[in-house]
Every structure is written in structure tokens, then in C-alpha cells.
Scaffold this motif. Structure first.
Motif, PDB file in Angstrom:
ATOM      1  N   ARG A 195      -3.649  -6.680   2.899  1.00 37.12           N
ATOM      2  CA  ARG A 195      -3.424  -5.645   1.886  1.00 37.12           C
ATOM      3  C   ARG A 195      -4.173  -4.385   2.307  1.00 37.12           C
ATOM      4  O   ARG A 195      -5.371  -4.447   2.589  1.00 37.12           O
ATOM      5  CB  ARG A 195      -3.922  -6.165   0.534  1.00 37.12           C
ATOM      6  N   PHE A 204      -1.182   2.174  -6.942  1.00 36.13           N
ATOM      7  CA  PHE A 204      -0.849   2.222  -5.517  1.00 36.13           C
ATOM      8  C   PHE A 204       0.421   1.416  -5.308  1.00 36.13           C
ATOM      9  O   PHE A 204       0.407   0.182  -5.318  1.00 36.13           O
ATOM     10  CB  PHE A 204      -1.996   1.631  -4.693  1.00 36.13           C
ATOM     11  N   TYR A 205       1.575   2.132  -5.130  1.00 33.75           N
ATOM     12  CA  TYR A 205       2.843   1.420  -5.011  1.00 33.75           C
ATOM     13  C   TYR A 205       3.846   2.280  -4.252  1.00 33.75           C
ATOM     14  O   TYR A 205       3.880   3.504  -4.394  1.00 33.75           O
ATOM     15  CB  TYR A 205       3.400   1.084  -6.402  1.00 33.75           C
ATOM     16  N   GLN A 252       1.242   6.828  -7.457  1.00 31.22           N
ATOM     17  CA  GLN A 252       0.265   6.343  -8.434  1.00 31.22           C
ATOM     18  C   GLN A 252       0.929   6.339  -9.814  1.00 31.22           C
ATOM     19  O   GLN A 252       0.917   7.340 -10.538  1.00 31.22           O
ATOM     20  CB  GLN A 252      -0.984   7.223  -8.433  1.00 31.22           C
ATOM     21  N   ASP A 281      -4.667  -1.505   0.538  1.00 29.84           N
ATOM     22  CA  ASP A 281      -5.397  -0.797  -0.507  1.00 29.84           C
ATOM     23  C   ASP A 281      -5.664  -1.772  -1.645  1.00 29.84           C
ATOM     24  O   ASP A 281      -4.842  -2.641  -1.939  1.00 29.84           O
ATOM     25  CB  ASP A 281      -4.588   0.402  -1.011  1.00 29.84           C
ATOM     26  N   ASN A 336      -1.764  -2.712  -7.314  1.00 29.89           N
ATOM     27  CA  ASN A 336      -0.603  -2.495  -6.444  1.00 29.89           C
ATOM     28  C   ASN A 336       0.674  -3.042  -7.064  1.00 29.89           C
ATOM     29  O   ASN A 336       1.352  -3.912  -6.525  1.00 29.89           O
ATOM     30  CB  ASN A 336      -0.842  -3.091  -5.053  1.00 29.89           C
ATOM     31  N   ASP A 337       1.032  -2.478  -8.231  1.00 29.37           N
ATOM     32  CA  ASP A 337       2.306  -2.803  -8.858  1.00 29.37           C
ATOM     33  C   ASP A 337       2.894  -1.530  -9.441  1.00 29.37           C
ATOM     34  O   ASP A 337       2.277  -0.462  -9.396  1.00 29.37           O
ATOM     35  CB  ASP A 337       2.141  -3.879  -9.945  1.00 29.37           C
ATOM     36  N   SER A 397       3.994  -3.059  -2.322  1.00 30.39           N
ATOM     37  CA  SER A 397       2.666  -3.334  -2.856  1.00 30.39           C
ATOM     38  C   SER A 397       1.549  -3.018  -1.874  1.00 30.39           C
ATOM     39  O   SER A 397       0.378  -3.198  -2.198  1.00 30.39           O
ATOM     40  CB  SER A 397       2.569  -4.798  -3.285  1.00 30.39           C
ATOM     41  N   GLY A 398       1.896  -2.547  -0.691  1.00 30.00           N
ATOM     42  CA  GLY A 398       0.883  -2.247   0.313  1.00 30.00           C
ATOM     43  C   GLY A 398       0.451  -3.462   1.105  1.00 30.00           C
ATOM     44  O   GLY A 398      -0.520  -3.385   1.873  1.00 30.00           O
TER      45      GLY A 398
END
Length: 797
Positions: A275, A287-288, A307, A277, A281-282, A254-255
Motif C-alpha cells: 500500500r 486517498f483514492y 481526496q 499511502d 483509501n476508499d 485504493s493505492g
């Protein structure tokens, strides 16, 4: 990439079913067609396809895997279903780039059915010191780590062109509970390799293993953390550029990340979880599952991230633009920054700069218009009276726009992410692609990755700096158009000629065997390299074309013609012909030796030219491929390559399978037994060669064979772990010994009457008697896979 992940992805795909192309059934590969190139032709110009964001040529992609630098190229691998737009039957896709910007799709790297285990997320390393002992030839071993509930190793001994599974697929590290996503890196202080892997044994966490040889791993410690889930990455960075203050960063899918200390066995965090980004995040978001490249030649830590929400008609999922990571001290302590790599400059054009403009609600600033671009704007927040200000992207004359990148002064947020002004100013850097948006604030202190389906119509490409509720001073603005990064490499046309290549008539597309050309008359595909004297070679296969061949010095062409001949010609003159049967859908090898006006043409590795002529019209020019009146495939175009070294007279002729010449020997692809027979017979002799089972079962020397290979003797190396001497209907002798897939072995057969001896790497391992076949043809054999052969020699017994 676990159950929760797959359920989330499935739910997202179900919701999007109405706008996605129906997925084709996923499929596993076979050793006989490995490596697979299943992609249709594309211009990379479909709606919402990123022009500078990497996406797979076709099919589904998710997590980046195995990212590293090797001998002039960045290698990117990724989770991939090439046969549909849904997560299914994971392969490892593969792409290469010289600069992190211009990517070339390569054939599949790992295929289910060919490589063992679940081919799920992992990473790759280059064994430059050969600690594995696997090195076999000029290339360093490349190892990739994959699998679930334990790590499995796959390795390449030919520069990542093909991969084999190590140890039959045995797990080399198995944490408790569910585990996956191994990340391997070098730890210099302890002089050991380290593997970090996610597992849920006792709760979420990271298990650490170490190894001296990359093959045998020892468990060292566990970092337990409830926040830590899937796809770990770990790297070291200096704080504020201070080499004396370096910290380790541990991240998850998840960043989220922590910084801390790592002594080679145990990780101790020094900061709270942060975090990197602020996108979604999922596994259905923007963003993953990011991963950093190993071995960047400039010493940078460069990251790409999946993405998931990006999609198009023939592709699903893409990566963020590569970003350089750094640690910087801010008002809230040490945190990661993300900034686009500076190689982005290679795409810039049409630069526009502005400075010192006042922006109000009634006087926006419109510096330029474009479809894909980069803009960096500096606003003076300290003197601003506007409540909100920023950039409107893809603005239209009616006042509408596709997206706004906004700074909210009261909330102190940029595009919804917390960001305090620095020295009273807010800097926003924005990358706008057709379906992708990336926002960076204050030199990367804030990163937001998003997916936006921009309207690329000409009337919808405006850019505005705007303000609401007051004014703001635009200190400076720089705008750059960003061109397309696609189409500069050759995915499947193997050879040693550097690009670029260009079509000169006809249509040329990428296929598994090289470049497929289609033309109504003559069509050419030419390299930019200008050469004169030398040895030119290529593989040629007629489909429905009248003729196809190898072009050199711009105007000369040696071809095979379905009328039953080999021809050397130039515009206006047929220089020479040689009559011989030519079959469709069979690969022929052409070799031209040009020395001044003397032009010699060899067919199928024959030792005597079939054409030996003179023509001094053209001294230099470009090399390439030619097709005439139909479709043909041309591959493995080389100039001055080692070629197939043999003293056995040809021409050589295939009996089963596909036989090609990649420039350093011959290569077979076969579903069962395939033979390549010479034109030479023998009774008593010494016959030897370097043989390599690339993937699959066996590579062998064949001798005393009939023309249809129904009768023969064959001595092979078999990856089940034997050297075997056999003939149809009987295994004459078997010698057990480890046979490592991908490694070259030297086989020698000494035949004296009925006595048949086989030597492996110079040591006799079989001494047998069989009098069934007293004489016959010499050849090569491959079984159930891909094999390569070189240095085939014949001598006295």
C-alpha cells in the motif's frame, strides 16, 4: 467508478448533507454552447479550500483523468459534476499548469450530450508521432480514453481546447464482464501502445491490450487478482535510481500495488501486494483513484490522488499535492516512496530554521505560526526517552490544537503508519493546508494523506514540536510559509498575450465568452506585455454597458458605443468616431493597426478601416480591455495574430448564432443554422475556404444569399458523412464521404449561371444545376454546433 463506488459515495454524501450546499440538478451540455464554462466567480478563499491543493472552481470532482504534459503545460482532467456537489452526470473537468502548482480552471473538456458514452474515468496521451493519422494543423493529436464496459476514444486536434468523439463512440476494447477506467501508455521495448483496464470478468483483474496506432486494439493477456479494483495505473521506475534495474508498478484505486515485469503483453508480479499511502483509501476517504502524469519533461513519475472527504461550500473533493514516485530498497524489500514535487518551493516564504533543541513535555518548541505551511523535522529517536513525540498543528494558547503528527516509539508508527527509524532518526515532513494534511516519513518511505478542517483563525495557527513521557532531541527543523497557488492564470480570456493580467478599475470575472467587466465609469483589464506598433484584435459584446473596447499602448482605446458609433479615444481627447448601429448582446470584432502615429480601426473584418487617424501621444504601452458605465464581455485579445484571412469585403454580419475571432479565423456557435454574411455580392465566381466542424453537425460556405439569409445556396461538410449542396426547401446534391469532426477540409464552390460545382480538398464532388437564386451575398454557415473558418477567398469563375 462502479456500482459499489457510487453507493459508497452516495452514503457519504447523505451523511454530510447537513453541512453541504444543496446540489443543483446535473445537466448535459449541447454542441451549441460547447465548451461550457459554468463556474461562478471565486477567490478560492472559501473555508477549508486548499490553497495549494487543486480543487475544481465549483462543483463535485472525483478521479483525476488524462494527466499529461503538452507543450509547456501540464493538463489535468478529472471526473466532474459542474452543476452540483454530488456525483451525477459525469463530465470531464480540465485544468492546466506550467509547474504542477499553479492551476488554471479551463472550460469543460467532455460533456454528456456532446460526447458519446459514459464519460467515466480514463486517461489521455499525446500522439506526437501522428500514428493515428488524425493530425490537422500545428497541434499533435491528443487522445483521451473513457467509457464503461469498453473504452471509447475522444480526441482533440487543437491542443485540448475542444474534443471530438472518435468513430461515433464505438468501443475500441471490450473486456469480459464489467469494465472501466482505461489507462494507456507507451511501451518502448515493444514499440507499441498498451492499454490496461479493470474488469471483473471471472473476478477482479486487469486486461491488457496493445495497439500500433492508438485506434485499433488487440487483447493480449489478463492479470487476475482479487485485490485489484478500479482505476488501474501502470508505470516503470528504476530501483534505487539504478537504470539497469527497472520494474513495472501496477496500482489500483485504493493505492495498493505490486511490482514486477512486463514484456509489452503480460505482467508478472515479483512482490506481494503493498500500500503506497496510509490514508483512508476508499471512495469516501482521503486517498483514492490516483493517476500519474505522462510525458513529464524531467522524466519523473508524478502522481495526484483524489481526496473524497475534502469539501466546502461550493466545491466537493480535491487532489493531493503532486508527488514524485520512486522505488527504494528498504528492510522489507523494494517499495514505493512518495515525495512532494520540488516545484512546491515556488510558494515558500518566511523560512525559519532550528537545530539541536531538546524537547520535553514542559518545554515544547514553537518555531512559527501560519495558516498554510510546510515543516520538515528530524528527531533523534535513538537517544529519545519520550514515548511519543512530533508536531502539533494549529496550536492555541490554551494548549489545544487541531491535529498532532506523532511518532510512537514503542509501536514504531508515524501518524499510525508503520515506520522504523533510519540511522536512529525519524524525519517527518508535513504539508498543512486549510482542509488538507499530508505527512511523509523518512524521505517518503511512508505517506499518509488526510483531510483535516483546520481552524484558520489568527489565534489558532501555532506550530509546536512536542514530547510526551520523556525528552527527544530535535536535530533540525525547517518551516516555510506556503502562499496561495491560485489566481495566476486566465481561464477564459483567450489570446496570445502572456500574463499576468491586472484590473485597473472595475470588476473583472471569467465567463464563457472571455472576460466580463463591470464598472461605473471606465474600467480596464491590462496585460503586462508592453508593445507599440502592431495589429491588436478583440471581440466585444455590450451587455448593459455604454461602451466597451480594446485598449492598446496603455492609453488608446477603440470601442463600440451603444449610442451608435465606433470611437478611438485617449484620456482628454476623442480622436475619431464612426457612426454605425451598435446592438447589445451581439459580438463585434475590433482590429487596430498601429504604425507610429497612424492608428487604423477596422470593424467586423472589414477590409477598409472605419477610422484612419493620427495621434503620436503614446508610442508604447500595455494592451487590454475596457468597459464603461455598465457590463460588457471582451474576448480573444491578440497582438500580431494571423487573424481572419479573407479578401471578401466586409463588414461581416451575423444572422443567428455567436460569431467570434479566436485569432486564427472566425468561429461560430449555433443551436440551428447560423450565418455570417459579408458585404459582397456575386453572380459568377470561385468561392473557397478552410472549414472545420469542431463539434456538432456541419460547417459550410454560403453564397447568393439575401440579407436575412432566408434565401441562399449553401455547400457544407456534414459529420454524418456527406458533402451537401442545398438551399431552403431542397437538398440539391449529396456526396457521401467520411467527414472527421475536428479536421479542416477545403471547400470550393464554382458558380457559373445555374451550374454549381463543389470541390472537396481540390476534387470535384458535386456538379449540379439550380437556377433559383442568380445573385446574392457571400457568407459562412454553421449548423447545430461549433465550427471554425479561415482563408476565405473569392475569385473569378
Amino acid at each position: 467508478m462502479g456500482t459499489r463506488y457510487r453507493r459508497l459515495v452516495a452514503a457519504v454524501l447523505l451523511a454530510l448533507a447537513a453541512v453541504m450546499m444543496p446540489a443543483h440538478p446535473a445537466a448535459a451540455g449541447t454542441p451549441a454552447d460547447y465548451p461550457e464554462f459554468p463556474y461562478p466567480a471565486t477567490s478560492y478563499d472559501e473555508a477549508f479550500r486548499g490553497q495549494f491543493h487543486f480543487s475544481s472552481r465549483a462543483g463535485w470532482m472525483n478521479d483525476p483523468n488524462g494527466s499529461f504534459w503538452y507543450r509547456g503545460q501540464y493538463h489535468l482532467f478529472y471526473q466532474h459534476n459542474p452543476h452540483g456537489l454530488a456525483w451525477d452526470t459525469m463530465h470531464w473537468g480540465h485544468a492546466t499548469s506550467p509547474d504542477l502548482v499553479h492551476w488554471t480552471q479551463k472550460p469543460i473538456a467532455l460533456e454528456p450530450g456532446v460526447h458519446a458514452g459514459d464519460l467515466w474515468s480514463g486517461n489521455g496521451v499525446v500522439d506526437t508521432a501522428n500514428v493515428t493519422g488524425l493530425k490537422n494543423g500545428a497541434d499533435d493529436p491528443i487522445l483521451v480514453f473513457s467509457g464503461t464496459n469498453g473504452a471509447t476514444i475522444h480526441y482533440s486536434l487543437d491542443g485540448a481546447r475542444t474534443f471530438q468523439t472518435y468513430g461515433g463512440g464505438r468501443k475500441v476494447a471490450v473486456p469480459a464482464g464489467t469494465s472501466r477506467d482505461p489507462k494507456v501508455f507507451w511501451h518502448e521495448p515493444s514499440r507499441r501502445w498498451v492499454m490496461v483496464m479493470w474488469s471483473d470478468g471471472g473476478g477482479n483483474g486487469a486486461d491488457f491490450y496493445t495497439s500500433a496506432d492508438l485506434l485499433n486494439w488487440t487483447w493480449r493477456s489478463r492479470y487476475a487478482a482479487g485485490w485489484f479494483f478500479e482505476c488501474p495505473d501502470m508505470f516503470q521506475l528504476p530501483v534505487d535510481g539504478n537504470a539497469a534495474d527497472r520494474r513495472w508498478v501496477l496500482t489500483d484505486a485504493s493505492g495498493e500495488y505490486v511490482t514486477g515485469d512486463f514484456d509489452g503483453t503480460t505482467f508478472l508480479p515479483r512482490t506481494a501486494v503493498r500500500r503506497m499511502d496510509h490514508g483512508a483509501n476508499d471512495a469516501g476517504g482521503t486517498f483514492y483513484a490516483g493517476q500519474t502524469f505522462l510525458g513529464d519533461p524531467r522524466g519523473r513519475v508524478v502522481q495526484t490522488v483524489w481526496q473524497p472527504a475534502a469539501r466546502g461550500s461550493v466545491w466537493s473533493g480535491n487532489l493531493t499535492f503532486p508527488a514524485e514516485l520512486a522505488l527504494r530498497t528498504g528492510t522489507d524489500g523494494v517499495s514505493l516512496t512518495r515525495t512532494p514535487v520540488d516545484e512546491l518551493a515556488s510558494l515558500r516564504s518566511g523560512t525559519v530554521t532550528l537545530s539541536d533543541r531538546t524537547v520535553t513535555p514542559t518545554t515544547p518548541v514553537s518555531p512559527a505560526a501560519a495558516d498554510t505551511y510546510e515543516v520538515t523535522a528530524v528527531f533523534d529517536a535513538a537517544s529519545a526517552t519520550a514515548t511519543r513525540f512530533g508536531l502539533r498543528l494549529h496550536a492555541r494558547a490554551d494548549g489545544t490544537y487541531d491535529r498532532a503528527v506523532t511518532y510512537d516509539r514503542a509501536a514504531r508508527t508515524l501518524y499510525g503508519a508503520p515506520l522504523a527509524p533510519e540511522n536512529g532518526r525519524v524525519t517527518m515532513r508535513v504539508l498543512v493546508d486549510r482542509g488538507q494534511l499530508e505527512v511523509f516519513g523518512n524521505g517518503g518511505a511512508v505517506s499518509i494523506s488526510d483531510v483535516v478542517r483546520f481552524d484558520s483563525a489568527a489565534g489558532s495557527q501555532g506550530l509546536q514540536a512536542y514530547a510526551e513521557g520523556g525528552s527527544v532531541r530535535l536535530v533540525s527543523l525547517r518551516f516555510d510559509r506556503l502562499g496561495s497557488a491560485w489566481g495566476t492564470g486566465e481561464p477564459t480570456l483567450a489570446g496570445n498575450l502572456a500574463g499576468p493580467w491586472a484590473a485597473a478599475g472595475g470588476t473583472w470575472t471569467d465567463v464563457a465568452g472571455g472576460k466580463q467587466g463591470t464598472a461605473t465609469g471606465d474600467g480596464f483589464y491590462l496585460n503586462s506585455t508592453v508593445a507599440g506598433d502592431g495589429t491588436y484584435e478583440a471581440d466585444v459584446r455590450l451587455r448593459d454597458a455604454v461602451a466597451a473596447g480594446l485598449t492598446f499602448r496603455d492609453r488608446y482605446t477603440a470601442n463600440v458605443d451603444a449610442a451608435g458609433l465606433v470611437k478611438l479615444w485617449r484620456p482628454g481627447r476623442d480622436i475619431a468616431t464612426y457612426a454605425t448601429p451598435i446592438a447589445r448582446d451581439r459580438t463585434y470584432h475590433l482590429r487596430v493597426v498601429a504604425a507610429g502615429p497612424r492608428l487604423r480601426v477596422y470593424l467586423d473584418h472589414g477590409t477598409t478601416p472605419v477610422i484612419d487617424a493620427e495621434d503620436g501621444t503614446y508610442a508604447t504601452g500595455r494592451a487590454g480591455a475596457n468597459v464603461f458605465a455598465g457590463t460588457a464581455v471582451i474576448g480573444n485579445i491578440t497582438l500580431g495574430a494571423p487573424g481572419f484571412a479573407t479578401n471578401v469585403a466586409g463588414p461581416w454580419r451575423p444572422v443567428g448564432g455567436t460569431w467570434t475571432a479566436p485569432g486564427d479565423g472566425v468561429r461560430a456557435q449555433a443551436a440551428g443554422d447560423a450565418f455570417y454574411l459579408s458585404g459582397t455580392t456575386g453572380t459568377d465566381f470561385t468561392y473557397e475556404a478552410d472549414v472545420r466542424p469542431v463539434i456538432g453537425v456541419a460547417a459550410a460556405l454560403t453564397f447568393r444569399a439575401t440579407a436575412d439569409a432566408s434565401q441562399h445556396y449553401t455547400a457544407n461538410v456534414d459529420t454524418s458523412g456527406v458533402v451537401k449542396l442545398w438551399r431552403p426547401g431542397r437538398d440539391i446534391a449529396v456526396y457521401p464521404t467520411p467527414i472527421v469532426p475536428g479536421r479542416t477540409r477545403h471547400l470550393t464552390v464554382i458558380a457559373t449561371g445555374s451550374r454549381l460545382r463543389v470541390l472537396l480538398d481540390g476534387t470535384q464532388v458535386i456538379d449540379a444545376v439550380d437556377a433559383t437564386y442568380p445573385t446574392g451575398l457571400f457568407g459562412l454557415n454553421a449548423y447545430a454546433g461549433t465550427a471554425s473558418f479561415q482563408n476565405v477567398r473569392l475569385g473569378p469563375a
